[in-house]
Write an enzyme that holds these catalytic residues in place. Structure first.
Site, PDB file in Angstrom:
ATOM      1  CE  LYS A 187      31.336  67.005  31.311  1.00  0.00           C
ATOM      2  NZ  LYS A 187      32.756  67.592  31.891  1.00  0.00           N
ATOM      3  CG  ASP A 219      35.252  66.596  34.327  1.00  0.00           C
ATOM      4  OD1 ASP A 219      34.242  66.594  35.373  1.00  0.00           O
ATOM      5  OD2 ASP A 219      35.255  67.623  33.682  1.00  0.00           O
ATOM      6  CG  ASP A 243      31.937  50.269  31.880  1.00  0.00           C
ATOM      7  OD1 ASP A 243      32.581  49.196  32.419  1.00  0.00           O
ATOM      8  OD2 ASP A 243      32.486  50.316  30.774  1.00  0.00           O
ATOM      9  CG  ASP A 247      37.373  49.040  34.395  1.00  0.00           C
ATOM     10  OD1 ASP A 247      36.523  48.244  35.175  1.00  0.00           O
ATOM     11  OD2 ASP A 247      38.279  48.383  33.449  1.00  0.00           O
TER      12      ASP A 247
HETATM   13  C1  IPM Z   1      31.493  45.532  33.079  1.00  0.00           C
HETATM   14  C2  IPM Z   1      32.025  45.160  31.547  1.00  0.00           C
HETATM   15  C3  IPM Z   1      30.686  45.045  30.799  1.00  0.00           C
HETATM   16  C4  IPM Z   1      29.945  46.496  30.649  1.00  0.00           C
HETATM   17  C5  IPM Z   1      30.987  44.621  29.126  1.00  0.00           C
HETATM   18  C6  IPM Z   1      31.507  43.323  29.267  1.00  0.00           C
HETATM   19  C7  IPM Z   1      29.605  44.545  28.427  1.00  0.00           C
HETATM   20  O1  IPM Z   1      32.830  45.923  31.065  1.00  0.00           O
HETATM   21  O2  IPM Z   1      30.637  44.911  33.699  1.00  0.00           O
HETATM   22  O3  IPM Z   1      32.092  46.614  33.620  1.00  0.00           O
HETATM   23  O4  IPM Z   1      30.543  47.231  30.266  1.00  0.00           O
HETATM   24  O5  IPM Z   1      28.980  46.638  31.387  1.00  0.00           O
HETATM   25 MN    MN Z   2      33.574  47.417  32.555  1.00  0.00          MN
END
Ligand code: IPM
Ligand code: MN
Length: 365
Positions: A187, A219, A243, A247
């Site tokens: 960023k 972004d 992180d 996801d």
């Molecule tokens: C991940 C998880 C962890 C993180 C949490 C559980 C601390 O979300 O491994 O992605 O944020 O690193």
């Molecule tokens: Mn995570």
């Protein structure tokens, strides 16, 4: 190989059980000596020992070649401060093991293109890997805390050139072995730590003239991941952005349950599925164990350097999916065969060992 298994909370127990079963079956077949020991971490460990990372667990992990972790986190502890929560056990474990490069591959499985929330023509063929810096950034930066009246709270996003360089080198090395394209995500239009990130990555790039480097703001990266995921090969980014983006990348493959991760660069390698503890489905024999099973495959390839055994597991996963077996998170149509966590693990184990036996038999001829 000495492997410490930390099943942890929620669905962690169920998915690591399947991963360990598959790992043992395949290791037996390939004559790989794997010694497994189980330890407690997270909410479970708080309840049993008063600490989310008991000393015994940490010692056991430090004496191992690799750690396989299930998941950490429980709603029971939602009201506690970060320093008392189960998650701190995992963060401290990461710090002690020392691995700073967290590799999170997200790949389209041909038989799962309909499970992706993206249209098949957009997602098909995607094969990307996120390299997330895991030991720095806002997760660990000081100072952090609350003001005395608790009307203010603060965290520090800090990176040193050293921290950026070492993870950048790993990302460039990986890109070199893949499609030779690296996207560094920051960023830099707003944050100084991101300016340093960008400059440092540019400096390291001079050592890798064969790798194409681009920079994206986080972004824009989040947007491109859903509009054109095929444009990515290796994505390099900091702890918090990694992180979040991982996801997003994970769920594109069909389910958060599909993704594995490996953390390297430290004393002991750490393998964790990207999904969390999913307390809503814990104990129901419903969780998708494929992310955890893929961790076992990554562990065989990276830590044990046993490529064939690792590939056998991956072949097992492909076969299970192409035969239409699905845990509930992956079901999209009437032909899908719904299976439990245990059935999924058993099927992968069976197909993995069958595929390996078949390859062996052919070699013998
Ligand atoms: C991940 C998880 C962890 C993180 C949490 C559980 C601390 O979300 O491994 O992605 O944020 O690193
Ligand atoms: Mn995570």
């Amino acid at each position: 190989m000495k492997l410490a298994v930390l099943a942890g909370d929620g669905i962690g127990k169920e998915v690591t059980r399947e991963a360990v079963n598959v790992l043992e079956r395949v290791s037996n077949l390939f004559d790989i000596d794997v010694r497994i020991e189980q330890f407690e971490i997270g909410a479970e460990a708080i309840k049993a020992n008063g600490s989310p990372l008991p000393e015994r667990t940490l010692e056991g992990c430090l004496e191992s070649d690799a750690v396989l972790l299930g998941a950490v986190g429980s709603p029971e502890f939602d009201d506690l401060l970060p320093e008392d929560r189960p998650e701190i056990g995992l963060l401290n474990l990461r710090k002690h093991l020392g691995g700073f490069a967290n590799l999170r591959p997200a790949k389209s499985h041909p038989s799962l293109v309909n499970s992706s929330p993206l249209r098949p023509e957009i997602f098909e063929g995607t094969d990307l890997l996120i390299v997330r810096e895991l030991l720095g950034g806002i997760y660990f930066g000081e100072p952090r805390g609350f003001s005395e009246d608790r009307r203010r709270a603060f965290n520090t996003l800090t990176y040193s050139a050293f921290e950026i360089e070492r993870v950048a080198r790993i990302a460039f090395d990986i890109a070199r072995d893949r499609k030779k394209k690296l996207t560094s995500v920051d960023k830099a239009n707003v944050l100084e730590s991101s300016r340093l990130w960008r400059e440092t990555v540019n400096n390291v790039a001079a050592e890798y003239p064969d790798v194409e480097l681009e920079h994206l703001f986080v972004d824009a990266c989040a947007m491109h991941l859903v509009t054109d995921p095929n444009r990515f090969d290796v994505i390099l980014t900091g702890n918090l952005f990694g992180d979040i983006l991982s996801d997003e990348a994970a769920v594109l493959t069909g389910s958060l349950g599909m993704l594995a991760s490996a953390t390297i660069g430290g004393k002991v390698d750490l393998y964790e599925p990207v999904h969390g503890s999913a307390p809503d489905i814990a104990g129901k024999n419903q969780a998708n164990p494929l992310g955890a099973i893929e961790c076992a495959a990554m562990c065989l390839a990276q830590t044990a350097n046993k490529r064939q055994a690792s590939e056998a597991i991956q072949t097992g996963v492909q076969k299970v999916l192409s035969e239409g077996y699905r845990t509930v998170d992956l079901i999209t149509n009437a032909d899908d065969v719904k299976v439990t966590t245990e059935e999924m693990g058993e099927l992968v184990g069976r197909y993995a060992t069958e595929s390996a036996n078949f390859t062996h038999a052919h070699r013998a001829v």
